[in-house]
Design an enzyme around this catalytic site. Structure first.
Site, short mmCIF file in Angstrom:
data_model
loop_
_atom_site.label_atom_id
_atom_site.label_comp_id
_atom_site.label_asym_id
_atom_site.label_seq_id
_atom_site.Cartn_x
_atom_site.Cartn_y
_atom_site.Cartn_z
N LEU A 142 -17.81 11.56 -7.66
CA LEU A 142 -17.58 10.41 -6.78
C LEU A 142 -18.04 9.08 -7.38
CD1 LEU A 142 -16.67 9.57 -3.88
CD2 LEU A 142 -19.08 9.76 -3.23
N ASP A 143 -17.14 8.13 -7.40
CA ASP A 143 -17.44 6.76 -7.86
C ASP A 143 -17.83 6.70 -9.34
OD1 ASP A 143 -16.93 5.89 -5.30
OD2 ASP A 143 -19.03 5.69 -4.73
#
Lengths: 285, 285, 285, 285
Positions: free
Chosen positions: D228-229
């Site tokens: 994530l990210d």
């Protein structure tokens, strides 16, 4: 900003004691000061500008009485020009546009999302092209064709359609307004010019920028005066370009800058953050 | 960049096959291409510019033979103007300055730290003021006063002192060079102008910017031509200012921009990244 | 800014009437207010911060009597923490540095040109390297080596050398100060961190930025607290980078950003423009 | 860019002679090279990336034969991974969105004006809110609600609706895609994160930025991976903020940055300017 927000704008000859006098007056009448900006144009003997934001929720007087009291108790003494605007009274805005849609669309879009505190009462264009785009937002769209022969008549029609607005925004309106028109709307017409003024005044600034080989292109939002492209500058910004960028690319990159610059200038105007001194602005942003 | 780095710069009428011809030639002679930039000024029929960086460690020919072979095998066929520069041969630089020190100091400082790949052979000024600052860096400092009556003589003296340099940098040199002088150094004199050209040509641009009320101030590094402040622009940048900033503040803020812009332009020139086409530059940065 | 400039800094619980009370007090005692900034941390019930710049030329009281009167007449009533600083009393600054010279040199240079209103009383380093650079400016240079074993002793020696300074600037000082040290200098030590905090805390942020592939690199000036790289941020800026830029290039580009960011933060501190609220700053720039 | 434009993308182990081999091949088959970028990840022994833009108007072979010939004559020899894309075959794009409209609207708007060379085949949302906005552009709008229990099913439905697209854009889609989903679309999902990554990963970055007191807020467009990210960053930008800006203002200012950053990243992807190397991108912009 809430509906109880008001803004007092002042300009007067600079003198000691103004902040004290104004803030004491407001405090004594129940106003709560929430923002304050001031500027003096010279260390001594200049003009003094102030913007004071205050909350009206606990005011002990009606607006009319407050304003009269301010004139009597403070303004006269300092020879002030002043004005109070109330956020609850949303400013009315009219937009003039031709065929380029980007600047107008940015304003309509921000407005529709609540980012521009105003009522957009109408869009007037000298072309039919953007009707659907405007009406999609529920905003009236009027076409007023302009030719050299009908210019006076067209301008009269425009002013009729925009009667009562507080601000006219030229969102890439490709007609030059007559000196008579601009004189009737001092500091109430904002234009977006597609260059970093004073470079590249006049027509086709992206071509001019290309021919000159500049490494940054810009946009300038300014108040309109009779002197073409020379009115007080409100906001400017630039974007980096290179030798690879031909005129169409410069135009496309520039339009992004135009959108941002115009939106900032209009918002600041609506929030009473722009004061004019001679041919320059003071922006309490 | 190492001492085996060389750079081939080309301009010629655009034609198919140039990349293939040049890269094959270099490869076949043992050069390893490590960077390549090209630009055509038009989709068809324009001028073609190329910068090719290659490593000379495994070259199978001497420089002289390589260059002769390139002329014979490639350049003649495409009517190329071309030049190879070798990083091992550091460019020689002379600086002209008056009293403002910031632009010159930035160059001397970066140079002393190894960031500008050149030899700074001398600083020449029309004033005595900056002698200690320059000599601190171990660089010779010469004073050549200039008056209207002695301008030709002074320029001759300057060219004598800077004989053999590859580049002259005007680091806020407040004298206008004669057309004869500038004609002898085409695309080899870089000036830093303290505005975002073409806005505010001529004297005192910070005062001009202040009077106009611009919201950004800038600096422009450009090659010097006989046409004052109009030579090909190499680099520009801007800084945001506001109504609070008086002329001395604009000057101080602007000097930071001047330092950065001039340093970038000089470095790019030293690395052969700046090509000139008419009155514009192509910067392979 | 002149030698008659003074600055009153206030923080207190937010309440109506503060502007009025403070400005009236100053006006009544002959002070001419020339700048005013305020900030409330919440619409209601927050903390109120004010910076008021005034001219002392016509003060009717001595400093001591003015300050006592302010305490009695205004400060007590609003539970203010406050302080007046006088531009005529230049702040004393000490610099800590290791081997990188760029941040320190930028400060010394600006200071020598009159752009930083302070006295730089000494530079202390844990290495000998920069002695000549510092002494060139006529500033005393001291070496205080630091090892894990001698850290307490070294810090004591540093504080002895910098006794009486108002501000310590860590211009790329590569030692971590002890919590005891930083606790003795609250909001009086400024560090320049070579990344856009909170990204890339700790060692070698340019390598971290390279490994992560960010498209912008930055620098952060902040007050030093016991919590490494976590103190209140004063100023930040960034520069665009690309995949072509290896770590040494990032470092070199980043150093330009560090220089600008640190210089701005130090100047703002010297002009009393930075107020601290919890772990954040209010910068009246 | 015209309909005869094609782009050859290559990555392979670095070796001498690649430019020569590729450019000679194209030239010999009638292709006119109009742009060329290359990057080697290390001076020696790294990976070599190339993007070559050429015009197909005078090609002497069909696409199929050209590609086969390239494989046989060049690609095999250098162990290249390569791909040719043809501008005449517009990429198909699907957009995922939740309730925030700004990022999606920017894409739809630019696309409708011809600035994004692609076909937007559908917008899928987990909420009904933006239906009218999307359908106004003549683009199909589908609602696929997502709950923890129905996530797998919802993702299957999304992939069904977007079957055949070349790129999925998460224009502030507030659901986390499963690792299985992202694994099926490597380097083909672009997300806009509303912070300057790696600062402020996860939820509510504007609140995080506010709490931290940063002086710049940013946005990051990146390819989506299971982490994530943390996927490869394509583009980032920032905007200056101050202590005056509360979270809603940061959000509003940040949305302007998000719009610009996402639009640039998507355009570069559509023009085959973004190559991925490990967890970093090479952007030939």
């Amino acid at each position: 900003m809430t509906d109880t927000t008001a803004r007092l704008l002042i300009n007067c000859p600079d003198a000691p004691g103004i902040v004290s006098a104004v803030s004491s007056f407001l405090y004594n009448h129940g106003a709560n000061i929430t923002d304050l900006d001031q500027h003096a144009t010279a260390p001594e003997g200049g003009t003094y500008f102030m913007r004071m934001e205050f909350q009206t929720g606990n005011l002990r007087l009606s607006r009319e009485h407050l304003e009269q009291a301010f004139q009597d108790a403070v303004a006269t003494r300092y020879a002030m020009k002043w004005h109070i605007s109330y956020a609850a009274e949303r400013k009315k805005v009219g937009i003039l546009v031709s065929k380029y849609d980007h600047a107008m669309m940015e304003l309509l879009w921000r407005w529709s999302r609540g980012s521009l505190p105003c009522d957009i009462v109408a869009v007037v264009s000298n072309h039919e092209d953007l009707r659907a785009d405007v009406e999609n937002f529920g905003v009236p769209f009027h076409v007023v064709p302009v030719t050299a022969a009908t210019k006076a008549e067209a301008e009269a029609r425009i002013e009729e359609l925009l009667a009562g607005v507080d601000l006219i925004v030229l969102a890439r309106y490709m007609q030059i307004l007559s000196p008579e028109f601009t004189a009737r709307w001092p500091h109430r017409i904002i234009n977006i010019h597609h260059s970093f003024l004073p470079a590249f005044v006049g027509a086709n600034p992206y071509q001019q920028a290309y021919d000159k080989g500049v490494k940054l292109i810009g946009a300038t939002a300014h108040y309109v005066t009779a002197d073409l492209d020379q009115g007080p500058i409100i906001e400017q910004d630039v974007e980096r370009v290179s030798h690879r960028d031909e005129v169409p690319t410069l135009r496309e990159m520039g339009q992004d800058v135009e959108r941002q610059v115009l939106a900032r200038a209009v918002r600041w105007h609506l929030e009473d953050r722009v004061l004019v001194h001679g041919n320059k602005t003071i922006v309490f942003a």
